[in-house]
Design an enzyme around this catalytic site. Structure first.
Site, PDB file in Angstrom:
ATOM      1  N   LYS A 178       9.119 -12.750   7.055  1.00 42.10           N
ATOM      2  CA  LYS A 178       9.275 -11.597   7.944  1.00 42.10           C
ATOM      3  C   LYS A 178       8.222 -10.517   7.688  1.00 42.10           C
ATOM      4  O   LYS A 178       7.825  -9.817   8.614  1.00 42.10           O
ATOM      5  CB  LYS A 178      10.674 -11.007   7.865  1.00 42.10           C
ATOM      6  CG  LYS A 178      11.015 -10.403   6.522  1.00 42.10           C
ATOM      7  CD  LYS A 178      12.407  -9.802   6.579  1.00 42.10           C
ATOM      8  CE  LYS A 178      12.727  -9.076   5.282  1.00 42.10           C
ATOM      9  NZ  LYS A 178      12.524  -9.910   4.060  1.00 42.10           N
ATOM     10  N   ARG A 213      18.963  -2.716   4.053  1.00 45.20           N
ATOM     11  CA  ARG A 213      19.427  -3.863   3.289  1.00 45.20           C
ATOM     12  C   ARG A 213      20.940  -3.935   3.208  1.00 45.20           C
ATOM     13  O   ARG A 213      21.495  -4.955   2.823  1.00 45.20           O
ATOM     14  CB  ARG A 213      18.915  -3.782   1.853  1.00 45.20           C
ATOM     15  CG  ARG A 213      17.480  -4.198   1.685  1.00 45.20           C
ATOM     16  CD  ARG A 213      17.102  -4.126   0.221  1.00 45.20           C
ATOM     17  NE  ARG A 213      15.675  -4.005   0.060  1.00 45.20           N
ATOM     18  CZ  ARG A 213      14.837  -5.034   0.040  1.00 45.20           C
ATOM     19  NH1 ARG A 213      15.299  -6.255   0.140  1.00 45.20           N
ATOM     20  NH2 ARG A 213      13.549  -4.841  -0.106  1.00 45.20           N
ATOM     21  N   ARG A 238       6.186 -22.795  -5.368  1.00 41.63           N
ATOM     22  CA  ARG A 238       5.044 -21.897  -5.461  1.00 41.63           C
ATOM     23  C   ARG A 238       4.550 -21.777  -6.909  1.00 41.63           C
ATOM     24  O   ARG A 238       5.324 -21.511  -7.818  1.00 41.63           O
ATOM     25  CB  ARG A 238       5.494 -20.529  -4.941  1.00 41.63           C
ATOM     26  CG  ARG A 238       4.376 -19.638  -4.543  1.00 41.63           C
ATOM     27  CD  ARG A 238       4.809 -18.678  -3.489  1.00 41.63           C
ATOM     28  NE  ARG A 238       5.784 -17.712  -3.991  1.00 41.63           N
ATOM     29  CZ  ARG A 238       6.144 -16.620  -3.320  1.00 41.63           C
ATOM     30  NH1 ARG A 238       5.635 -16.388  -2.138  1.00 41.63           N
ATOM     31  NH2 ARG A 238       7.013 -15.796  -3.832  1.00 41.63           N
ATOM     32  N   ARG A 286       6.045 -18.022 -11.309  1.00 40.27           N
ATOM     33  CA  ARG A 286       6.615 -16.691 -11.577  1.00 40.27           C
ATOM     34  C   ARG A 286       8.111 -16.841 -11.841  1.00 40.27           C
ATOM     35  O   ARG A 286       8.767 -17.651 -11.188  1.00 40.27           O
ATOM     36  CB  ARG A 286       6.437 -15.775 -10.355  1.00 40.27           C
ATOM     37  CG  ARG A 286       5.009 -15.391 -10.057  1.00 40.27           C
ATOM     38  CD  ARG A 286       4.992 -14.295  -9.012  1.00 40.27           C
ATOM     39  NE  ARG A 286       6.156 -14.424  -8.128  1.00 40.27           N
ATOM     40  CZ  ARG A 286       6.523 -13.537  -7.216  1.00 40.27           C
ATOM     41  NH1 ARG A 286       5.830 -12.448  -7.042  1.00 40.27           N
ATOM     42  NH2 ARG A 286       7.564 -13.726  -6.456  1.00 40.27           N
ATOM     43  N   ARG A 312      18.692 -15.159  -5.922  1.00 41.68           N
ATOM     44  CA  ARG A 312      18.163 -14.186  -4.959  1.00 41.68           C
ATOM     45  C   ARG A 312      18.756 -14.435  -3.571  1.00 41.68           C
ATOM     46  O   ARG A 312      19.073 -13.492  -2.843  1.00 41.68           O
ATOM     47  CB  ARG A 312      16.637 -14.294  -4.866  1.00 41.68           C
ATOM     48  CG  ARG A 312      15.899 -13.638  -6.025  1.00 41.68           C
ATOM     49  CD  ARG A 312      14.443 -14.073  -6.066  1.00 41.68           C
ATOM     50  NE  ARG A 312      13.621 -13.506  -5.004  1.00 41.68           N
ATOM     51  CZ  ARG A 312      12.428 -13.990  -4.657  1.00 41.68           C
ATOM     52  NH1 ARG A 312      11.929 -15.048  -5.259  1.00 41.68           N
ATOM     53  NH2 ARG A 312      11.732 -13.418  -3.704  1.00 41.68           N
TER      54      ARG A 312
END
Ligand SMILES: [Zn+2]
Length: 221
Positions: free
Chosen positions: A17, A92, A131, A164, A175
């Site tokens: 987004k 949020r 990733r 990461r 998350r």
């Protein structure tokens, strides 16, 4: 063409987004607004809000809604917002959404146009946890669609690739769970207000673009 609308982009981490918000901002002449950028800017300029927010941010805590919303209202009063704007990553929570709606109403924007970028959780987990980042130059690879030539090493400088902490599968799942719990009710809230549009963000980029353009051209009319 100026859209002259208040846009809100919703979507979990990894839905793309942020990228879409920047593209839409450019294409439709609206301002891209991120409350994180605004806070950092307020701190850097030493504004009243910046002075309030600075110690909170330095402690690594979340800046309270009262401060964030005051900052948002001030930001929307500036002339560069006159042609419309797109919020990326805000609101949020439900209380933030309700208070943002009051601000938009008060400032004459009416109801926002909300776009929810939906991606199935398994796709997000694959995207995010595939990733890898270069420890030397920061190049980003993805085992799915942009793998390095030699596994574990950077094509550019041969640096060792690492994952990461945020992108490790267990953390990615946490998350997404946090996102679901906190932000999913927003979609419901906007749906009830009749302003929610859902885009399948797991589709190819061109298809996401097309779906988004269709929604925005209806909004222009
Ligand atoms: Zn590298």
């Amino acid at each position: 063409m100026a859209l002259k609308r208040a846009l809100i982009f919703l979507g979990p981490p990894g839905a793309g987004k942020g990228t879409q918000a920047k593209r839409v901002a450019q294409r439709y002449g609206v301002l891209h607004l991120s409350t994180g950028d605004m806070l950092r800017d307020a701190v850097a300029r030493g504004t009243k809000i910046g002075q309030l927010a600075k110690p909170i941010m330095e402690r690594g805590e979340l800046v309270p809604d009262d401060i964030v919303l005051a900052m948002v209202e001030e930001r929307l009063s500036r002339p560069d917002c006159a042609d419309g704007f797109v919020f990326d990553g805000f609101p949020r929570t439900l209380p933030q959404a309700q208070r943002l709606d009051e601000i938009l109403e008060r400032r004459g924007w009416g109801k926002p146009l909300v776009i929810d970028f939906e991606v199935p959780a398994e796709v997000l987990i694959r995207r995010l946890s595939g990733r890898w980042m270069c420890s030397v130059g920061g190049e980003i690879y993805n085992v799915l669609d942009h793998p390095p030539k030699k596994i574990g090493f950077c094509d550019v400088d041969g640096g060792k690739l690492y994952q990461r902490p945020d992108d490790q599968p267990a953390v990615v799942k946490d998350r997404l769970v946090a996102y679901e719990r906190q932000t999913r009710p927003l979609a419901e809230y906007y749906r009830k207000r009749g302003v929610l549009n859902v885009v399948d963000a797991s589709a190819r980029m061109e298809e996401v673009d097309r779906a988004l353009a269709a929604i925005l051209s209806r909004a222009e009319g």
